[in-house]
Design an enzyme around this catalytic site. Structure first.
Site, PDB file in Angstrom:
ATOM      1  N   GLY A  33       0.921   2.152  -6.638  1.00 45.19           N
ATOM      2  CA  GLY A  33       0.892   1.294  -7.823  1.00 45.19           C
ATOM      3  C   GLY A  33       2.200   0.559  -8.032  1.00 45.19           C
TER       4      GLY A  33
ATOM      5  CB  THR B 250      -4.546 -23.378   9.199  1.00 51.20           C
ATOM      6  OG1 THR B 250      -5.445 -23.949  10.161  1.00 51.20           O
ATOM      7  CG2 THR B 250      -4.456 -24.269   7.969  1.00 51.20           C
TER       8      THR B 250
ATOM      9  CD  GLN C 225      -3.059   0.829   0.233  1.00 52.30           C
ATOM     10  OE1 GLN C 225      -3.200  -0.256  -0.288  1.00 52.30           O
ATOM     11  NE2 GLN C 225      -3.796   1.871  -0.074  1.00 52.30           N
TER      12      GLN C 225
ATOM     13  CD  GLU D  70       6.636 -26.069  10.985  1.00 53.12           C
ATOM     14  OE1 GLU D  70       6.511 -26.173  12.214  1.00 53.12           O
ATOM     15  OE2 GLU D  70       7.740 -26.161  10.399  1.00 53.12           O
TER      16      GLU D  70
HETATM   17  N1  CAA Z   1       3.377 -32.783  22.073  1.00 55.75           N
HETATM   18  C1  CAA Z   1       3.349 -34.132  22.294  1.00 55.75           C
HETATM   19  N2  CAA Z   1       2.213 -34.873  22.216  1.00 55.75           N
HETATM   20  C2  CAA Z   1       1.079 -34.210  21.940  1.00 55.75           C
HETATM   21  C3  CAA Z   1       1.034 -32.818  21.716  1.00 55.75           C
HETATM   22  C4  CAA Z   1       2.247 -32.098  21.800  1.00 55.75           C
HETATM   23  N3  CAA Z   1       2.289 -30.777  21.596  1.00 55.75           N
HETATM   24  N4  CAA Z   1      -0.244 -32.457  21.477  1.00 55.75           N
HETATM   25  C5  CAA Z   1      -0.979 -33.586  21.546  1.00 55.75           C
HETATM   26  N5  CAA Z   1      -0.172 -34.635  21.818  1.00 55.75           N
HETATM   27  C6  CAA Z   1      -0.575 -36.043  21.966  1.00 55.75           C
HETATM   28  C7  CAA Z   1      -1.806 -36.172  22.849  1.00 55.75           C
HETATM   29  O1  CAA Z   1      -1.452 -36.257  24.216  1.00 55.75           O
HETATM   30  C8  CAA Z   1      -2.426 -37.452  22.334  1.00 55.75           C
HETATM   31  O2  CAA Z   1      -1.756 -38.566  22.867  1.00 55.75           O
HETATM   32  P1  CAA Z   1      -2.502 -39.582  23.883  1.00 55.75           P
HETATM   33  O3  CAA Z   1      -3.688 -40.098  23.149  1.00 55.75           O
HETATM   34  O4  CAA Z   1      -1.499 -40.635  24.164  1.00 55.75           O
HETATM   35  O5  CAA Z   1      -2.873 -38.738  25.060  1.00 55.75           O
HETATM   36  C9  CAA Z   1      -2.099 -37.437  20.839  1.00 55.75           C
HETATM   37  O6  CAA Z   1      -0.974 -36.566  20.700  1.00 55.75           O
HETATM   38  C10 CAA Z   1      -3.233 -36.928  20.007  1.00 55.75           C
HETATM   39  O7  CAA Z   1      -3.570 -35.638  20.497  1.00 55.75           O
HETATM   40  P2  CAA Z   1      -4.949 -34.938  20.173  1.00 55.75           P
HETATM   41  O8  CAA Z   1      -6.078 -35.854  20.542  1.00 55.75           O
HETATM   42  O9  CAA Z   1      -4.918 -33.569  20.742  1.00 55.75           O
HETATM   43  O10 CAA Z   1      -4.878 -34.915  18.574  1.00 55.75           O
HETATM   44  P3  CAA Z   1      -5.890 -34.376  17.496  1.00 55.75           P
HETATM   45  O11 CAA Z   1      -6.120 -35.463  16.516  1.00 55.75           O
HETATM   46  O12 CAA Z   1      -7.069 -33.722  18.143  1.00 55.75           O
HETATM   47  O13 CAA Z   1      -5.028 -33.275  16.684  1.00 55.75           O
HETATM   48  C11 CAA Z   1      -3.932 -31.232  16.259  1.00 55.75           C
HETATM   49  C12 CAA Z   1      -4.213 -32.387  17.237  1.00 55.75           C
HETATM   50  C13 CAA Z   1      -3.403 -30.125  17.131  1.00 55.75           C
HETATM   51  C14 CAA Z   1      -5.140 -30.758  15.498  1.00 55.75           C
HETATM   52  C15 CAA Z   1      -2.862 -31.726  15.266  1.00 55.75           C
HETATM   53  O14 CAA Z   1      -3.403 -32.693  14.391  1.00 55.75           O
HETATM   54  C16 CAA Z   1      -2.274 -30.593  14.465  1.00 55.75           C
HETATM   55  O15 CAA Z   1      -1.401 -29.908  14.944  1.00 55.75           O
HETATM   56  N6  CAA Z   1      -2.757 -30.387  13.197  1.00 55.75           N
HETATM   57  C17 CAA Z   1      -2.148 -29.467  12.298  1.00 55.75           C
HETATM   58  C18 CAA Z   1      -1.239 -30.218  11.369  1.00 55.75           C
HETATM   59  C19 CAA Z   1       0.070 -29.532  11.199  1.00 55.75           C
HETATM   60  O16 CAA Z   1       0.476 -28.686  11.971  1.00 55.75           O
HETATM   61  N7  CAA Z   1       0.768 -29.928  10.165  1.00 55.75           N
HETATM   62  C20 CAA Z   1       2.058 -29.410   9.924  1.00 55.75           C
HETATM   63  C21 CAA Z   1       2.709 -30.139   8.804  1.00 55.75           C
HETATM   64  S1  CAA Z   1       4.413 -29.691   8.654  1.00 55.75           S
HETATM   65  C22 CAA Z   1       4.453 -28.308   7.729  1.00 55.75           C
HETATM   66  O17 CAA Z   1       3.476 -27.719   7.420  1.00 55.75           O
HETATM   67  C23 CAA Z   1       5.893 -27.905   7.398  1.00 55.75           C
HETATM   68  C24 CAA Z   1       6.130 -26.721   6.641  1.00 55.75           C
HETATM   69  O18 CAA Z   1       5.244 -26.140   6.160  1.00 55.75           O
HETATM   70  C25 CAA Z   1       7.469 -26.233   6.386  1.00 55.75           C
HETATM   71  P1  FAD Z   2      -7.429 -28.289   5.546  1.00 55.98           P
HETATM   72  O1  FAD Z   2      -7.056 -29.053   6.776  1.00 55.98           O
HETATM   73  O2  FAD Z   2      -8.298 -28.944   4.551  1.00 55.98           O
HETATM   74  O3  FAD Z   2      -8.064 -26.904   5.991  1.00 55.98           O
HETATM   75  C1  FAD Z   2      -8.877 -26.113   5.123  1.00 55.98           C
HETATM   76  C2  FAD Z   2      -9.424 -24.944   5.952  1.00 55.98           C
HETATM   77  O4  FAD Z   2     -10.251 -25.459   7.013  1.00 55.98           O
HETATM   78  C3  FAD Z   2      -8.312 -24.134   6.639  1.00 55.98           C
HETATM   79  O5  FAD Z   2      -8.659 -22.769   6.664  1.00 55.98           O
HETATM   80  C4  FAD Z   2      -8.305 -24.701   8.054  1.00 55.98           C
HETATM   81  O6  FAD Z   2      -7.786 -23.800   9.021  1.00 55.98           O
HETATM   82  C5  FAD Z   2      -9.802 -24.954   8.264  1.00 55.98           C
HETATM   83  N1  FAD Z   2     -10.008 -25.951   9.321  1.00 55.98           N
HETATM   84  C6  FAD Z   2      -9.728 -27.281   9.285  1.00 55.98           C
HETATM   85  N2  FAD Z   2     -10.045 -27.841  10.465  1.00 55.98           N
HETATM   86  C7  FAD Z   2     -10.525 -26.865  11.268  1.00 55.98           C
HETATM   87  C8  FAD Z   2     -11.013 -26.818  12.619  1.00 55.98           C
HETATM   88  N3  FAD Z   2     -11.054 -27.901  13.378  1.00 55.98           N
HETATM   89  N4  FAD Z   2     -11.428 -25.629  13.091  1.00 55.98           N
HETATM   90  C9  FAD Z   2     -11.394 -24.496  12.324  1.00 55.98           C
HETATM   91  N5  FAD Z   2     -10.931 -24.474  11.047  1.00 55.98           N
HETATM   92  C10 FAD Z   2     -10.503 -25.661  10.537  1.00 55.98           C
HETATM   93  N6  FAD Z   2       3.090 -30.597   5.470  1.00 55.98           N
HETATM   94  C11 FAD Z   2       4.073 -31.452   5.854  1.00 55.98           C
HETATM   95  O7  FAD Z   2       3.809 -32.484   6.485  1.00 55.98           O
HETATM   96  N7  FAD Z   2       5.365 -31.192   5.562  1.00 55.98           N
HETATM   97  C12 FAD Z   2       5.739 -30.094   4.888  1.00 55.98           C
HETATM   98  O8  FAD Z   2       6.936 -29.890   4.656  1.00 55.98           O
HETATM   99  C13 FAD Z   2       4.734 -29.178   4.450  1.00 55.98           C
HETATM  100  N8  FAD Z   2       5.063 -28.078   3.720  1.00 55.98           N
HETATM  101  C14 FAD Z   2       4.061 -27.335   3.153  1.00 55.98           C
HETATM  102  C15 FAD Z   2       4.389 -26.347   2.218  1.00 55.98           C
HETATM  103  C16 FAD Z   2       3.390 -25.637   1.581  1.00 55.98           C
HETATM  104  C17 FAD Z   2       3.738 -24.613   0.555  1.00 55.98           C
HETATM  105  C18 FAD Z   2       2.029 -25.906   1.875  1.00 55.98           C
HETATM  106  C19 FAD Z   2       0.921 -25.178   1.167  1.00 55.98           C
HETATM  107  C20 FAD Z   2       1.712 -26.851   2.819  1.00 55.98           C
HETATM  108  C21 FAD Z   2       2.721 -27.579   3.460  1.00 55.98           C
HETATM  109  N9  FAD Z   2       2.426 -28.616   4.351  1.00 55.98           N
HETATM  110  C22 FAD Z   2       3.404 -29.481   4.778  1.00 55.98           C
HETATM  111  C23 FAD Z   2       1.028 -28.925   4.648  1.00 55.98           C
HETATM  112  C24 FAD Z   2       0.374 -27.936   5.609  1.00 55.98           C
HETATM  113  O9  FAD Z   2       0.810 -28.141   6.910  1.00 55.98           O
HETATM  114  C25 FAD Z   2      -1.138 -28.096   5.433  1.00 55.98           C
HETATM  115  O10 FAD Z   2      -1.479 -27.524   4.182  1.00 55.98           O
HETATM  116  C26 FAD Z   2      -1.907 -27.462   6.557  1.00 55.98           C
HETATM  117  O11 FAD Z   2      -1.686 -28.141   7.772  1.00 55.98           O
HETATM  118  C27 FAD Z   2      -3.414 -27.419   6.261  1.00 55.98           C
HETATM  119  O12 FAD Z   2      -3.907 -28.623   5.794  1.00 55.98           O
HETATM  120  P2  FAD Z   2      -4.814 -28.651   4.444  1.00 55.98           P
HETATM  121  O13 FAD Z   2      -4.067 -27.922   3.406  1.00 55.98           O
HETATM  122  O14 FAD Z   2      -5.211 -30.045   4.186  1.00 55.98           O
HETATM  123  O15 FAD Z   2      -6.083 -27.792   4.816  1.00 55.98           O
END
Ligand code: CAA
Ligand code: FAD
Length: 374
Positions: A335, A360, A331, A358
């Site tokens: 432009g 949303t 902003q 990591e």
């Molecule tokens: N540390 C250790 N253990 C944990 C924990 C933590 N922070 N949080 C939960 N746990 C354990 C719980 O204690 C439970 O274990 P027990 O059954 O033995 O008690 C187990 O894990 C499951 O926990 P929940 O029931 O809380 O799990 P859930 O299914 O409700 O999901 C969630 C938890 C927070 C939604 C998790 O699925 C999550 O973080 N989702 C987002 C996914 C994500 O972050 N993806 C990242 C991909 S990597 C990436 O994106 C890389 C990049 O871009 C560069």
């Molecule tokens: P979805 O889970 O389908 O979510 C869609 C929408 O619904 C989002 O707005 C979300 O916030 C919302 N939503 C879902 N559940 C809920 C809820 N319970 N309450 C409220 N809102 C909700 N993953 C890896 O494992 N390793 C990697 O290195 C990695 N790198 C990535 C790099 C890029 C460029 C991208 C785009 C993604 C990467 N990811 C990686 C995956 C990333 O962690 C996922 O895209 C992210 O966790 C969201 O999952 P999804 O895309 O399936 O969206």
């Protein structure tokens, strides 16, 4: 001193390549080599495994300064950390001795594979399986969105070893790029971070030795989430780096650009925007550093009750701030900001991913609320 060193490297070797890396989408191997030579590509690896032994704050500062110049490149130190923290937290000494030194030497990168096409936010719903067969496990399934796939040599892969057991039926493994039955898909065409490949991983009867399991069977999901407690802080660092880059550029621009006969920096409407940008950035930075301090204490074995909250809060606050600050920077350039003749539109596109990966920011808010309510 660390900040000065990495900023100098970023200005000299990384910033000049950022626009081209964004335009071509090519992984910047020359920049990777520059980071390796400076020992900044995986600063978190402990000295006993040949690393620089940087603490969590050191990793944050490196990632922040690299992201200030080029967000794509900042995923080199960030994802090397993401891929290896599962080993540091739960891996056997054998696994650590085998896989950490090549990363420390810059001979290999490490990715982290949790997400799948049908299991993103609900990561525990993954379908990739690992079935024991004698001294081996056989993996089948697809991982999606894996950062630095194809350029990494090693992958931490979470897979279901006990179907029906939910999160407790998931285990973590190290997969190597040349393992039979393992392959990498085509890079996604993305809005930003274009110089960091994001691809699917395919496991087609992929056989790996059983000793490559990280920790005990059924502990993989816990290891995966415990890892994110440490590494969401690195995404916060990436976000504040991108935002700092945009703020710095805008500060220079508003002093040069003249309208109504004076520099636009003299208008209070512009000054208040700059003040808000800097205020939000500094708040996010301090929260990120506070989270990093907790991460470091936890890595050293201390029980840190509020690490999960601080890590999610830092990632969420910093990424929301980065999106606002980079949008405001566009902003402030008017432009011109909307064109790729200036770097702020790239920074705005790059900032967006920090609200998504990591976990949303909705998921971060869910994690924080669970911590508050438990
Ligand atoms: N540390 C250790 N253990 C944990 C924990 C933590 N922070 N949080 C939960 N746990 C354990 C719980 O204690 C439970 O274990 P027990 O059954 O033995 O008690 C187990 O894990 C499951 O926990 P929940 O029931 O809380 O799990 P859930 O299914 O409700 O999901 C969630 C938890 C927070 C939604 C998790 O699925 C999550 O973080 N989702 C987002 C996914 C994500 O972050 N993806 C990242 C991909 S990597 C990436 O994106 C890389 C990049 O871009 C560069
Ligand atoms: P979805 O889970 O389908 O979510 C869609 C929408 O619904 C989002 O707005 C979300 O916030 C919302 N939503 C879902 N559940 C809920 C809820 N319970 N309450 C409220 N809102 C909700 N993953 C890896 O494992 N390793 C990697 O290195 C990695 N790198 C990535 C790099 C890029 C460029 C991208 C785009 C993604 C990467 N990811 C990686 C995956 C990333 O962690 C996922 O895209 C992210 O966790 C969201 O999952 P999804 O895309 O399936 O969206």
């Amino acid at each position: 001193m660390l900040r000065q060193a990495i900023r100098a490297l970023a200005e000299d070797k990384i910033a000049p390549r950022a626009a081209e890396v964004d335009r071509t989408g090519e992984f910047p191997w020359d920049v990777y080599q520059a980071l390796v030579e400076a020992d900044m590509h995986a600063i978190h690896i402990p000295e006993e495994y040949g690393g620089a032994g940087g603490d969590a704050l050191a990793a944050v500062i490196v990632i922040e300064e690299v992201a200030r110049a080029c967000a794509s490149t900042s995923l080199i130190p960030a994802v090397n950390k993401l891929g290896t923290v599962p080993l540091l937290l739960s891996g056997s000494e054998e696994l650590k001795q085998r896989y950490l030194p090549p990363v420390a030497r810059g001979e290999a990168m490490f990715s982290y594979a949790l997400s799948e096409p049908e299991a993103g936010s609900d990561a525990a719903a993954m379908r990739t399986t690992a079935v024991r067969d004698g001294d081996h496990y056989v993996l089948n399934g697809t991982k999606r969105w894996i950062t630095n796939a194809g350029v990494s040599t090693y992958y931490t892969v979470m897979a279901v070893t006990e179907p029906g057991a939910g999160a407790r039926g998931i285990s973590a493994f190290v997969v190597e790029k040349d393992d039979p039955g393992f392959s990498v898909g085509a890079p996604e065409k993305k809005l930003g971070i274009k110089g960091s490949p994001t691809c699917e991983l395919y496991f087609d009867d992929c056989r790996i030795p059983a000793w490559r399991m990280i920790g005990e069977p059924g502990t993989g999901f816990k290891t995966a989430l415990a890892t994110l407690d440490h590494t969401r802080i690195t995404i916060a660092a990436q976000a504040i780096g991108i935002a700092q880059g945009a703020l710095d550029y805008a500060l220079g621009y508003v002093k040069e650009r003249k309208q109504f006969g004076k520099a636009i920096a003299e208008f209070q409407g512009v000054q208040f925007m700059l003040a808000d940008m800097a205020m939000k950035l500094e708040a996010a930075r301090q929260l990120t550093y506070a989270a990093a301090a907790r991460s470091e204490r936890a890595m050293r074995g201390e029980k840190v009750e509020d690490l999960t909250f601080f890590s999610s809060a830092a990632k969420c606050a910093a990424s929301d701030a980065a999106m606002e600050i980079t949008t405001d920077a566009v902003q402030l350039l008017g432009g011109y900001g909307y064109t790729n003749d200036f770097p702020v539109e790239r920074m705005m596109r790059d900032a967006k991913i920090t609200q998504i990966y990591e976990g949303t920011n909705q998921i971060q808010r869910m994690v924080m609320a669970r911590q508050l309510l438990k």
